[in-house]
Design an enzyme around this catalytic site. Structure first.
Site, PDB file in Angstrom:
ATOM      1  N   LYS A 196      56.365  58.474  68.016  1.00 33.52           N
ATOM      2  CA  LYS A 196      56.118  59.913  68.120  1.00 33.52           C
ATOM      3  C   LYS A 196      57.176  60.740  67.374  1.00 33.52           C
ATOM      4  CE  LYS A 196      53.550  59.592  72.507  1.00 33.52           C
ATOM      5  NZ  LYS A 196      53.470  60.015  73.926  1.00 33.52           N
ATOM      6  N   TYR A 234      44.079  62.919  71.839  1.00 29.76           N
ATOM      7  CA  TYR A 234      44.430  63.025  73.261  1.00 29.76           C
ATOM      8  C   TYR A 234      43.366  63.801  74.057  1.00 29.76           C
ATOM      9  CZ  TYR A 234      49.126  60.929  73.053  1.00 29.76           C
ATOM     10  OH  TYR A 234      50.179  60.051  72.941  1.00 29.76           O
ATOM     11  N   ASN A 281      58.422  61.288  74.729  1.00 30.27           N
ATOM     12  CA  ASN A 281      58.719  59.942  75.231  1.00 30.27           C
ATOM     13  C   ASN A 281      58.572  58.842  74.185  1.00 30.27           C
ATOM     14  OD1 ASN A 281      55.976  59.920  75.113  1.00 30.27           O
ATOM     15  ND2 ASN A 281      55.620  59.477  77.272  1.00 30.27           N
ATOM     16  N   HIS A 311      53.543  56.008  71.810  1.00 33.54           N
ATOM     17  CA  HIS A 311      52.231  55.881  72.436  1.00 33.54           C
ATOM     18  C   HIS A 311      51.804  54.430  72.315  1.00 33.54           C
ATOM     19  CE1 HIS A 311      47.940  56.083  73.218  1.00 33.54           C
ATOM     20  NE2 HIS A 311      47.784  55.359  72.123  1.00 33.54           N
ATOM     21  N   GLU A 361      41.309  53.626  68.913  1.00 38.24           N
ATOM     22  CA  GLU A 361      42.500  54.261  68.333  1.00 38.24           C
ATOM     23  C   GLU A 361      42.861  53.640  66.985  1.00 38.24           C
ATOM     24  OE1 GLU A 361      44.289  55.539  72.700  1.00 38.24           O
ATOM     25  OE2 GLU A 361      45.363  54.045  71.520  1.00 38.24           O
TER      26      GLU A 361
END
Ligand code: ATP
Ligand code: MG
Length: 143
Positions: free
Chosen positions: A11, A51, A114, A117, A128
């Site tokens: 990320k 998302y 965080n 993913h 995905e």
């Protein structure tokens, strides 16, 4: 155990803090092979679509803003039990709850920022991977 493929995103927070190598090292050390990897900047539409499962959640708008703030690295990982193994190496969504040695324990800032993913099931992994990589692209990279 079956050889599986899963999908990973490093990320924007982890890319910004020079942790592409640190994250990738933990994935590889866990026995996950990087089958495909590219750096991309998500558009707002892409982040929203990726998302969409969270669209009713209070954190959705913030999550979309975060995921588009800078480049990310999208990867296809392969290995035995890759989906569960990746989730294990990632650690808990909230880094305060992540186990020692996990990616999120070492590189995440908070529950939103965080670091990574990872797909949570075979069906989402398939979807995905297809969201970011074409069949031809993957076929050319297969080993
Ligand atoms: P990911 O889907 O990114 O692998 P995850 O499966 O551990 O993470 P999800 O519940 O699917 O967690 O949430 C997706 C992402 O939304 C989280 O990784 C995090 O970036 C963000 N997020 C989740 N919960 C919160 C929250 N309470 N506040 C802010 N952001 C959140
Ligand atoms: Mg999730």
């Amino acid at each position: 155990m079956a050889i599986e493929r899963t999908f990973s995103i490093i990320k924007p927070d982890a890319v910004a803090k020079n942790a592409i190598g640190g994250v990738t090292a933990k994935l590889e050390a866990a026995g996950l092979r990087i089958l495909a990897s590219k750096m991309v900047r998500l558009s707002e539409a892409q982040a929203k679509a990726f998302y969409v499962v969270h669209k009713e959640r209070p954190f959705y708008a913030g999550l979309v803003k975060f995921m588009t703030e800078g480049p990310v690295v999208v990867q296809v990982l392969e290995g035995e039990n890759a989906i569960a193994k990746n989730r294990e190496v990632m650690g808990a969504t909230n880094p305060e709850k992540a186990a020692a040695g996990t990616i999120r324990k070492d590189f995440a800032s908070d529950i939103e920022r965080n670091a990574v993913h990872g797909s949570d099931a075979p069906e989402t992994a398939k979807e995905e991977i297809a969201f970011f990589f074409s069949t031809a692209e993957l076929a050319a990279l297969a080993r």
